[in-house]
Design an enzyme around this catalytic site. Structure first.
Site, PDB file in Angstrom:
ATOM      1  N   GLY A 109     -31.861  20.856  81.662  1.00  0.00           N
ATOM      2  CA  GLY A 109     -30.415  20.978  81.867  1.00  0.00           C
ATOM      3  C   GLY A 109     -29.666  20.433  80.671  1.00  0.00           C
ATOM      4  O   GLY A 109     -30.260  19.924  79.711  1.00  0.00           O
ATOM      5  N   SER A 110     -28.337  20.538  80.732  1.00  0.00           N
ATOM      6  CA  SER A 110     -27.534  20.172  79.571  1.00  0.00           C
ATOM      7  C   SER A 110     -27.557  18.661  79.316  1.00  0.00           C
ATOM      8  O   SER A 110     -27.487  18.225  78.159  1.00  0.00           O
ATOM      9  CB  SER A 110     -26.096  20.666  79.758  1.00  0.00           C
ATOM     10  OG  SER A 110     -25.523  20.088  80.911  1.00  0.00           O
ATOM     11  N   ASP A 149     -34.008  12.521  83.746  1.00  0.00           N
ATOM     12  CA  ASP A 149     -33.533  13.869  84.088  1.00  0.00           C
ATOM     13  C   ASP A 149     -32.050  13.799  84.463  1.00  0.00           C
ATOM     14  O   ASP A 149     -31.490  12.713  84.663  1.00  0.00           O
ATOM     15  CB  ASP A 149     -34.361  14.405  85.272  1.00  0.00           C
ATOM     16  CG  ASP A 149     -34.381  15.924  85.335  1.00  0.00           C
ATOM     17  OD1 ASP A 149     -33.529  16.569  84.686  1.00  0.00           O
ATOM     18  OD2 ASP A 149     -35.241  16.467  86.047  1.00  0.00           O
ATOM     19  N   GLY A 150     -31.423  14.958  84.556  1.00  0.00           N
ATOM     20  CA  GLY A 150     -30.044  15.054  85.027  1.00  0.00           C
ATOM     21  C   GLY A 150     -30.019  15.364  86.516  1.00  0.00           C
ATOM     22  O   GLY A 150     -31.061  15.381  87.176  1.00  0.00           O
ATOM     23  N   ALA A 151     -28.834  15.612  87.044  1.00  0.00           N
ATOM     24  CA  ALA A 151     -28.704  15.973  88.468  1.00  0.00           C
ATOM     25  C   ALA A 151     -27.418  16.764  88.650  1.00  0.00           C
ATOM     26  O   ALA A 151     -26.489  16.661  87.841  1.00  0.00           O
ATOM     27  CB  ALA A 151     -28.684  14.725  89.338  1.00  0.00           C
ATOM     28  N   LYS A 159     -30.729  18.661  92.953  1.00  0.00           N
ATOM     29  CA  LYS A 159     -31.133  19.163  91.643  1.00  0.00           C
ATOM     30  C   LYS A 159     -31.569  20.613  91.790  1.00  0.00           C
ATOM     31  O   LYS A 159     -31.732  21.111  92.881  1.00  0.00           O
ATOM     32  CB  LYS A 159     -32.298  18.328  91.080  1.00  0.00           C
ATOM     33  CG  LYS A 159     -31.849  16.959  90.610  1.00  0.00           C
ATOM     34  CD  LYS A 159     -32.978  16.131  89.986  1.00  0.00           C
ATOM     35  CE  LYS A 159     -33.732  16.784  88.898  1.00  0.00           C
ATOM     36  NZ  LYS A 159     -32.935  17.300  87.774  1.00  0.00           N
ATOM     37  N   ALA A 197     -35.252  24.559  87.741  1.00  0.00           N
ATOM     38  CA  ALA A 197     -36.515  23.905  87.345  1.00  0.00           C
ATOM     39  C   ALA A 197     -36.954  22.857  88.364  1.00  0.00           C
ATOM     40  O   ALA A 197     -37.754  21.981  88.064  1.00  0.00           O
ATOM     41  CB  ALA A 197     -36.351  23.264  85.967  1.00  0.00           C
ATOM     42  N   GLU A 238     -39.572  19.567  88.192  1.00  0.00           N
ATOM     43  CA  GLU A 238     -38.797  18.313  88.151  1.00  0.00           C
ATOM     44  C   GLU A 238     -39.228  17.377  89.270  1.00  0.00           C
ATOM     45  O   GLU A 238     -39.334  16.168  89.063  1.00  0.00           O
ATOM     46  CB  GLU A 238     -37.297  18.612  88.264  1.00  0.00           C
ATOM     47  CG  GLU A 238     -36.737  19.261  87.011  1.00  0.00           C
ATOM     48  CD  GLU A 238     -35.288  19.663  87.137  1.00  0.00           C
ATOM     49  OE1 GLU A 238     -34.637  19.801  86.093  1.00  0.00           O
ATOM     50  OE2 GLU A 238     -34.790  19.863  88.256  1.00  0.00           O
ATOM     51  N   LYS A 272     -20.470  14.040  88.623  1.00  0.00           N
ATOM     52  CA  LYS A 272     -21.585  14.387  89.514  1.00  0.00           C
ATOM     53  C   LYS A 272     -21.672  13.470  90.740  1.00  0.00           C
ATOM     54  O   LYS A 272     -22.448  13.744  91.650  1.00  0.00           O
ATOM     55  CB  LYS A 272     -22.911  14.308  88.751  1.00  0.00           C
ATOM     56  CG  LYS A 272     -22.996  15.165  87.505  1.00  0.00           C
ATOM     57  CD  LYS A 272     -23.107  16.621  87.855  1.00  0.00           C
ATOM     58  CE  LYS A 272     -23.315  17.531  86.682  1.00  0.00           C
ATOM     59  NZ  LYS A 272     -24.558  17.404  85.996  1.00  0.00           N
TER      60      LYS A 272
HETATM   61  C1  A5P Z   1     -32.363  21.814  86.454  1.00  0.00           C
HETATM   62  O1  A5P Z   1     -33.127  22.568  87.335  1.00  0.00           O
HETATM   63  C2  A5P Z   1     -31.500  20.869  87.217  1.00  0.00           C
HETATM   64  O2  A5P Z   1     -32.114  20.110  88.171  1.00  0.00           O
HETATM   65  C3  A5P Z   1     -30.679  19.995  86.298  1.00  0.00           C
HETATM   66  O3  A5P Z   1     -31.269  18.758  86.102  1.00  0.00           O
HETATM   67  C4  A5P Z   1     -29.367  19.793  86.923  1.00  0.00           C
HETATM   68  O4  A5P Z   1     -28.928  21.079  87.285  1.00  0.00           O
HETATM   69  C5  A5P Z   1     -28.362  19.116  85.991  1.00  0.00           C
HETATM   70  O5  A5P Z   1     -28.034  19.973  84.935  1.00  0.00           O
HETATM   71  P1  A5P Z   1     -26.865  19.636  83.941  1.00  0.00           P
HETATM   72  O6  A5P Z   1     -27.214  18.376  83.255  1.00  0.00           O
HETATM   73  O7  A5P Z   1     -26.822  20.824  83.013  1.00  0.00           O
HETATM   74  O8  A5P Z   1     -25.615  19.530  84.755  1.00  0.00           O
END
Ligand code: A5P
Length: 243
Positions: free
Chosen positions: A32-33, A97-99, A110, A115, A119, A137
């Site tokens: 993710g970004s 990781d992000g969320a 997520k 992914a 994840e 978020k």
């Molecule tokens: C990927 O499948 C996601 O779980 C990402 O971790 C989640 O969508 C966060 O993405 P961004 O950082 O792009 O908001």
């Protein structure tokens, strides 16, 4: 150069997160970004001597990490083909990781990027799971505008979707550019719209009982440390009891 301040918050939070990585560690790399900023910040530390091996949660992250110079476990096949890739004991030191959403109990949605399966495997194998977000978020309760991604087997996906709706909410089959979105593992994603998810653990258990469901995007009591980029700086919140 983007002018969206959230990009700056994500970058600052990512920089704080990579300070937790130590020499010699095996590191789960999210997708993710926001995770992108984590990979780039980690690559900066690798350039100055940090020795790690990464476990990417998507092909996209793998490519980015390779280009940035982070060695990946998957690029060195294990000598024993039956061994787990992650040093035989199937554990990672840390995953970052992000969320898509974070509730006050640090439970997550997520899978916005599709992914979620890798994840979740990486999150559950990690001794420390760090989540990096910007403050948009954080939500009082999961759900609402953000659908819950559910990865399902393509065979009979319509029946699986109907069974999921008996739990509540409305399901849509995820598409990209007019085609059904297919995950790296060859599955479909059903996005479940629910107004509120006040009991994520119960919902996760209910969904996991449905034939055809491979994995859900609910990450319940998995976050060890939340790092949030905000206009007031980077805030960190640790979860007191692990799992
Ligand atoms: C990927 O499948 C996601 O779980 C990402 O971790 C989640 O969508 C966060 O993405 P961004 O950082 O792009 O908001």
């Amino acid at each position: 150069m983007t002018t969206d301040p959230r990009e700056q918050y994500k970058r600052q939070a990512a920089q704080a997160a990579v300070q937790y990585v130590r020499d010699g560690q095996i590191v789960g790399l999210g997708t993710g970004s926001t995770a992108r900023y984590v990979v780039l910040a980690l690559a900066e530390r690798v350039k100055t001597g940090l020795s790690i091996r990464g476990v990417p949660t998507s092909r996209e992250t793998a490519e980015l990490a390779r280009r940035a110079g982070i060695p990946l476990i998957e690029d060195v096949p294990p000598s024993d083909p039956h061994a787990c890739e992650w040093d035989g004991d199937c554990s990672l030191d840390v995953a970052i990781d992000g969320a898509d959403q974070v509730d006050p109990g640090l439970n997550l949605i997520k899978g916005g990027g599709g992914a979620l399966l890798k994840e979740k495997i990486v999150a559950s194998a990690a001794r420390q799971f760090i989540i990096v977000v910007d403050d948009s978020k954080r939500v009082p309760v999961l759900g609402g505008a953000m659908p819950l991604p559910i990865e399902v087997v393509p065979f009979g996906w319509g029946c699986t979707a109907r069974l999921i709706e008996t739990v509540g909410g409305k399901v849509t089959l995820r598409e990209r550019e007019g085609r059904v979105f297919v995950t790296e593992a060859g599955h479909y994603i059903l996005d479940l719209y629910l107004e509120r998810i006040p009991a994520p653990e119960r919902l996760e258990a209910q969904l996991n009982m449905i034939p055809g469901v491979v994995e859900t995007g609910l990450f319940v009591r998995r976050t060890d440390l939340l790092i949030v980029g905000t206009p007031r700086g980077v805030l960190q919140e640790a979860r007191s009891a692990k799992r």
